[in-house]
Structures are given as C-alpha cells and as structure tokens.
Design a protein around this motif. Structure first.
Motif, PDB file in Angstrom:
ATOM      1  N   LEU A  25       0.834  -1.197   0.000  1.00 35.57           N
ATOM      2  CA  LEU A  25       0.000   0.000   0.000  1.00 35.57           C
ATOM      3  C   LEU A  25       0.870   1.250   0.000  1.00 35.57           C
ATOM      4  CD1 LEU A  25      -2.699  -1.047   2.632  1.00 35.57           C
ATOM      5  CD2 LEU A  25      -2.573  -1.599   0.191  1.00 35.57           C
ATOM      6  N   VAL A  26       0.365   2.282  -0.632  1.00 40.84           N
ATOM      7  CA  VAL A  26       1.093   3.543  -0.706  1.00 40.84           C
ATOM      8  C   VAL A  26       0.829   4.355   0.561  1.00 40.84           C
ATOM      9  CG1 VAL A  26       1.425   5.676  -2.016  1.00 40.84           C
ATOM     10  CG2 VAL A  26       0.914   3.538  -3.220  1.00 40.84           C
ATOM     11  N   GLY A  27       1.898   4.816   1.191  1.00 46.59           N
ATOM     12  CA  GLY A  27       1.769   5.625   2.394  1.00 46.59           C
ATOM     13  C   GLY A  27       2.213   4.881   3.632  1.00 46.59           C
ATOM     14  N   ARG A  28       2.510   5.618   4.689  1.00 44.57           N
ATOM     15  CA  ARG A  28       2.896   5.049   5.972  1.00 44.57           C
ATOM     16  C   ARG A  28       1.633   4.919   6.817  1.00 44.57           C
ATOM     17  NH1 ARG A  28       7.839   4.925   8.545  1.00 44.57           N
ATOM     18  NH2 ARG A  28       8.686   6.270   6.914  1.00 44.57           N
ATOM     19  N   LEU A  29       1.061   3.714   6.870  1.00 47.07           N
ATOM     20  CA  LEU A  29      -0.236   3.490   7.508  1.00 47.07           C
ATOM     21  C   LEU A  29      -0.047   2.754   8.828  1.00 47.07           C
ATOM     22  CD1 LEU A  29      -2.261   2.407   4.335  1.00 47.07           C
ATOM     23  CD2 LEU A  29      -2.039   4.691   5.339  1.00 47.07           C
ATOM     24  N   SER A  30      -0.318   3.466   9.914  1.00 50.42           N
ATOM     25  CA  SER A  30      -0.200   2.894  11.249  1.00 50.42           C
ATOM     26  C   SER A  30      -1.588   2.683  11.841  1.00 50.42           C
ATOM     27  CB  SER A  30       0.610   3.827  12.144  1.00 50.42           C
ATOM     28  OG  SER A  30      -0.142   4.999  12.440  1.00 50.42           O
ATOM     29  N   SER A  31      -1.624   2.155  13.057  1.00 47.93           N
ATOM     30  CA  SER A  31      -2.901   1.921  13.726  1.00 47.93           C
ATOM     31  C   SER A  31      -3.694   3.211  13.885  1.00 47.93           C
ATOM     32  CB  SER A  31      -2.666   1.275  15.096  1.00 47.93           C
ATOM     33  OG  SER A  31      -1.744   2.026  15.862  1.00 47.93           O
ATOM     34  N   SER A  69     -13.703   6.290  11.793  1.00 46.55           N
ATOM     35  CA  SER A  69     -14.958   5.554  11.965  1.00 46.55           C
ATOM     36  C   SER A  69     -15.551   5.092  10.639  1.00 46.55           C
ATOM     37  CB  SER A  69     -15.967   6.421  12.723  1.00 46.55           C
ATOM     38  OG  SER A  69     -16.243   7.615  11.998  1.00 46.55           O
ATOM     39  N   ARG A  70     -15.269   5.829   9.565  1.00 47.55           N
ATOM     40  CA  ARG A  70     -15.842   5.471   8.260  1.00 47.55           C
ATOM     41  C   ARG A  70     -14.870   4.713   7.374  1.00 47.55           C
ATOM     42  NH1 ARG A  70     -18.290  10.536   5.551  1.00 47.55           N
ATOM     43  NH2 ARG A  70     -19.016   8.930   4.113  1.00 47.55           N
ATOM     44  N   GLY A  71     -13.745   4.301   7.958  1.00 43.96           N
ATOM     45  CA  GLY A  71     -12.821   3.459   7.225  1.00 43.96           C
ATOM     46  C   GLY A  71     -11.783   4.238   6.441  1.00 43.96           C
ATOM     47  N   LEU A  72     -10.894   3.485   5.809  1.00 40.40           N
ATOM     48  CA  LEU A  72      -9.768   4.041   5.069  1.00 40.40           C
ATOM     49  C   LEU A  72      -9.662   3.370   3.711  1.00 40.40           C
ATOM     50  CD1 LEU A  72      -7.009   5.677   5.036  1.00 40.40           C
ATOM     51  CD2 LEU A  72      -5.979   3.567   5.922  1.00 40.40           C
ATOM     52  N   THR A  73      -9.631   4.165   2.648  1.00 39.43           N
ATOM     53  CA  THR A  73      -9.374   3.661   1.297  1.00 39.43           C
ATOM     54  C   THR A  73      -7.899   3.855   1.005  1.00 39.43           C
ATOM     55  OG1 THR A  73     -11.604   4.232   0.554  1.00 39.43           O
ATOM     56  CG2 THR A  73      -9.947   3.856  -1.141  1.00 39.43           C
ATOM     57  N   ALA A  74      -7.175   2.778   0.720  1.00 36.65           N
ATOM     58  CA  ALA A  74      -5.731   2.844   0.543  1.00 36.65           C
ATOM     59  C   ALA A  74      -5.332   2.264  -0.814  1.00 36.65           C
ATOM     60  CB  ALA A  74      -5.019   2.091   1.661  1.00 36.65           C
ATOM     61  N   PRO A  75      -4.652   3.051  -1.653  1.00 37.04           N
ATOM     62  CA  PRO A  75      -4.186   2.523  -2.949  1.00 37.04           C
ATOM     63  C   PRO A  75      -2.972   1.630  -2.782  1.00 37.04           C
ATOM     64  CG  PRO A  75      -3.478   4.795  -2.677  1.00 37.04           C
ATOM     65  CD  PRO A  75      -4.344   4.473  -1.486  1.00 37.04           C
ATOM     66  N   SER A  76      -2.827   0.695  -3.697  1.00 36.42           N
ATOM     67  CA  SER A  76      -1.703  -0.241  -3.686  1.00 36.42           C
ATOM     68  C   SER A  76      -0.833  -0.004  -4.918  1.00 36.42           C
ATOM     69  CB  SER A  76      -2.228  -1.685  -3.688  1.00 36.42           C
ATOM     70  OG  SER A  76      -2.782  -1.998  -4.963  1.00 36.42           O
ATOM     71  N   LEU A  77       0.152  -0.882  -5.105  1.00 34.58           N
ATOM     72  CA  LEU A  77       1.008  -0.813  -6.294  1.00 34.58           C
ATOM     73  C   LEU A  77       0.418  -1.575  -7.474  1.00 34.58           C
ATOM     74  CD1 LEU A  77       4.646  -1.214  -4.865  1.00 34.58           C
ATOM     75  CD2 LEU A  77       3.252   0.845  -5.125  1.00 34.58           C
ATOM     76  N   LEU A  78      -0.766  -2.151  -7.310  1.00 34.46           N
ATOM     77  CA  LEU A  78      -1.378  -2.946  -8.383  1.00 34.46           C
ATOM     78  C   LEU A  78      -1.999  -2.026  -9.425  1.00 34.46           C
ATOM     79  CD1 LEU A  78      -2.187  -5.755  -9.460  1.00 34.46           C
ATOM     80  CD2 LEU A  78      -4.296  -5.548  -8.111  1.00 34.46           C
ATOM     81  N   VAL A  79      -1.434  -2.017 -10.602  1.00 32.88           N
ATOM     82  CA  VAL A  79      -1.940  -1.190 -11.693  1.00 32.88           C
ATOM     83  C   VAL A  79      -2.190  -2.079 -12.908  1.00 32.88           C
ATOM     84  CG1 VAL A  79      -0.813   0.916 -10.881  1.00 32.88           C
ATOM     85  CG2 VAL A  79       0.407  -0.615 -12.429  1.00 32.88           C
ATOM     86  N   GLY A  80      -2.739  -1.484 -13.969  1.00 31.09           N
ATOM     87  CA  GLY A  80      -3.039  -2.252 -15.171  1.00 31.09           C
ATOM     88  C   GLY A  80      -4.517  -2.542 -15.271  1.00 31.09           C
ATOM     89  N   ASN A  93      -4.589  13.130  -1.032  1.00 28.09           N
ATOM     90  CA  ASN A  93      -3.923  12.728   0.207  1.00 28.09           C
ATOM     91  C   ASN A  93      -2.445  12.425   0.019  1.00 28.09           C
ATOM     92  OD1 ASN A  93      -6.287  12.796   1.855  1.00 28.09           O
ATOM     93  ND2 ASN A  93      -6.939  10.858   0.953  1.00 28.09           N
ATOM     94  N   PHE A  94      -1.932  12.538  -1.221  1.00 29.02           N
ATOM     95  CA  PHE A  94      -0.566  12.128  -1.495  1.00 29.02           C
ATOM     96  C   PHE A  94       0.200  13.267  -2.160  1.00 29.02           C
ATOM     97  CE2 PHE A  94      -3.245   8.411  -1.415  1.00 29.02           C
ATOM     98  CZ  PHE A  94      -2.522   7.536  -0.604  1.00 29.02           C
ATOM     99  N   SER A  95       1.485  13.384  -1.802  1.00 28.76           N
ATOM    100  CA  SER A  95       2.316  14.436  -2.384  1.00 28.76           C
ATOM    101  C   SER A  95       2.482  14.246  -3.878  1.00 28.76           C
ATOM    102  CB  SER A  95       3.688  14.457  -1.693  1.00 28.76           C
ATOM    103  OG  SER A  95       4.332  13.193  -1.809  1.00 28.76           O
ATOM    104  N   ASN A  96       2.484  13.001  -4.322  1.00 26.19           N
ATOM    105  CA  ASN A  96       2.511  12.681  -5.744  1.00 26.19           C
ATOM    106  C   ASN A  96       1.181  12.021  -6.100  1.00 26.19           C
ATOM    107  OD1 ASN A  96       3.002  11.922  -8.372  1.00 26.19           O
ATOM    108  ND2 ASN A  96       4.460  10.307  -7.842  1.00 26.19           N
ATOM    109  N   PRO A  97       0.228  12.770  -6.654  1.00 19.75           N
ATOM    110  CA  PRO A  97      -1.112  12.213  -6.914  1.00 19.75           C
ATOM    111  C   PRO A  97      -1.092  10.946  -7.757  1.00 19.75           C
ATOM    112  CG  PRO A  97      -1.132  14.598  -7.160  1.00 19.75           C
ATOM    113  CD  PRO A  97       0.314  14.198  -7.005  1.00 19.75           C
ATOM    114  N   ALA A  98      -0.113  10.822  -8.649  1.00 16.95           N
ATOM    115  CA  ALA A  98      -0.057   9.634  -9.510  1.00 16.95           C
ATOM    116  C   ALA A  98       0.168   8.363  -8.713  1.00 16.95           C
ATOM    117  CB  ALA A  98       1.046   9.798 -10.556  1.00 16.95           C
ATOM    118  N   SER A  99       0.734   8.477  -7.516  1.00 16.04           N
ATOM    119  CA  SER A  99       0.999   7.289  -6.704  1.00 16.04           C
ATOM    120  C   SER A  99      -0.275   6.664  -6.158  1.00 16.04           C
ATOM    121  CB  SER A  99       1.936   7.637  -5.545  1.00 16.04           C
ATOM    122  OG  SER A  99       1.316   8.542  -4.648  1.00 16.04           O
TER     123      SER A  99
END
Length: 315
Positions: A95-101, A107-118, A133-139
């Motif tokens: 997953l992209v980003g430093r995701l801790s507990s 309460s409404r959850g977290l949507t997290a992008p991964s490296l899976l593309v195509g 949410n990311f410094s590089n939106p393409a990530s």
C-alpha cells in the motif's frame, strides 16, 4: 495469541529502526512462512518491496495461517503461481503511504491505494478526493483496499487485542475480507501490518456481483444488456440492490419491460468512482442515465436516496 508474545513481537518491530523489510519480518514467528517465501523468491520480492519512490509503503503481510487458507480455498499452493501472477498478487499487498494503527481508527474506514496497476485488475483512476492525500497524486492510481472495523456486520464491534493491537478487516477483490492485526512494524521503506489471509485480486463487475450472490441483480443487468458497459468501461460504481430489495420491489428483474429495466439499472450506476469514506451528507451525483441521486450520511451510515448501503466498497 498470548499477550506476552504479542508484546515481544511489537517491541521487536518498533525497536528495529531503519532495517530492511526482510530483517524486520524475520523477527516475527507468525510471519515465518512469508519470510521463507521471500527467501525463495528473493529477486521478485526485492524488486517489489524495495522502496525507491517518494512515498513510503505499508506492506500487508500474510501470516502463517494465510498460506494454508490460500491452498484450501484455491486447491493449490501460493508457490504454484507464475511469476506474473505472483507479481500482481504481491503488488496488491503493498500500500502507498505510511499506515499505522492511528490511520485505521477513522470511523468510516480508510481507502488505501496499492502498487497494483493495469487494466486487468484496476480499470479505474484515483479521483481527486483520494489523490489529494498524497504528495505525488499519480501514486494513488493503483487498485485500492478498504480497511475498517466490522465490515461484515454493522453490529460487529471494534476489537482491541493486548497492548493496543487493533484487529480490523481489509476488503479486497470479490468482497473478500481479511482480518488485520496492527503491528505497526517498521522497515526502511515504511511500515508493515499482519493479515490472516492473502488478498483477492479484483475481477470484472460481472464476476464480482455473481460472487456476492446478487442473483436478482445479475438477472436484471443481463436482461438490461449493460454488462459490456460495466465490465469494459473505466470508473464505474454500482449501487447493487440485494435479492431482498428486488423482492420488496415486486421483482422488477422479471416484471419490468426491457426499456424500463435498463433505465432502472442505469439509475443504480454512476460513471465515476465513489468510495463511501469520501461521501458527504447532501452531495448529489448523476447516475448513468443522468438522474440526480442524493447522498445522506447519518450516524456513520450512508444512503443513496432512500437506499441504505449495507456492504460498502465491494471491489
């Protein structure tokens, strides 16, 4: 898991500082199978898990039980996959980003992008809300997972294991949910967390709906003749009525004429990606046939017009 062991694992992970991913997971006995997998697929694993990007990465590491579950569910071992298949599967666990507990407490959850593309697994774009949410939106363009407490049942409570270790659920393709234990492990490219099964790669809309057991919706879309649009077009969100909802509506999949049924199905389809944790009360979206649909967010629940979302972010 005994509390004393849990405390030891967490202490090792947090105290390791800047170390390689392999060195970090080698210290946790519950990840011994993945450690061996890493050793036996070192060139592939090193390529995917060595972070050279501007964004840190968080790796969802399947525990030892996940390997047996994978073989039981699929009839073959994870090691039987081809290099191409393994690459896609591992990419989905990064997953992209430093995701801790702390990130998982929303309460409404977290949507997290991964490296899976195509296009095969990721016929979508991130959208402005997620990429912001990311410094590089393409990530943020990789396929996502959705992390939340109690995805399978609204009555299910947020569980806490000793020393603040949180157990949540990670939703991946085909509405498959894995339990996540927040270890907050540290490696030199970011963090890692532990899950109890391998994530499931997403498939086309038709396979996802059928796998979810929405037989009435399947019949309705088949009669409406819009499977090609949903399977082949990018950035679609479907609001899928359950079989009970179809029954309460006097089975429109059987009783409406073709034109009316097509219109009804397109009313439940949006030509954009809508993640529930980004929806806000009072928003209005245009359906695929340009009807206005209003969002209501109240006490943690989401509604589209008068229809309540009972299973969010099915991919």
């Amino acid at each position: 898991m005994q509390l004393s062991s849990t405390l030891l694992y967490l202490s090792c992970a947090l105290g390791a500082g800047a170390q390689s991913f392999y060195a970090a997971i080698s210290q946790i006995s519950q990840l011994s199978n993945f450690t061996s997998f890493f050793e036996n697929n070192f060139p592939l694993a090193s390529q995917l898990l060595t972070n050279s990007s501007t964004e840190p990465h968080t790796i969802l590491v399947p525990n030892d039980n996940a390997f047996a579950k994978y073989e039981s569910d699929n009839g073959y071992s994870i090691t039987a996959l081809s290099a191409t298949e393994l690459t896609s599967l591992i990419q989905y666990h990064v997953l992209v980003g430093r995701l801790s507990s702390a990130n998982f407490s929303a309460s409404r959850g977290l949507t997290a992008p991964s490296l899976l593309v195509g296009e095969q697994y990721n016929n979508r774009s991130a959208g402005t809300a997620l990429s912001a949410n990311f410094s590089n939106p393409a990530s943020a363009n990789g396929q996502v997972v959705f992390i939340q407490s109690g995805l399978q049942s609204s009555s299910k409570k947020f569980r806490v294991r000793g020393a603040g270790l949180q157990s949540l659920e990670v939703r991946s393709g085909l509405s498959s949910d894995a339990n996540l234990t927040a270890l907050d492990g540290i490696w030199d490219g970011g963090m890692f967390q532990m899950i109890d099964r391998f994530l499931t790669l997403p498939e086309h809309c038709s396979a996802t709906i059928r796998n979810s057991g929405l037989s009435s919706l399947d019949s309705a879309i088949t009669r409406a003749g819009i499977w090609d649009d949903l399977d082949d077009s990018a950035n679609y969100t479907c609001i899928g009525p359950t079989d009970t909802a179809f029954a309460n509506a006097q089975h429109p999949e059987n009783n409406l004429n073709d034109s009316a049924l097509e219109s009804a199905m397109k009313m439940h389809t949006f030509p954009q990606v809508l993640y529930t944790n980004f929806l806000e009360d009072g928003q209005v979206y245009l359906s695929d046939n340009e009807l206005k649909i209003q969002v209501t967010v109240k006490e943690g629940e989401v509604w589209f017009n008068d229809a309540k979302v009972v299973s969010p972010n099915v991919m």
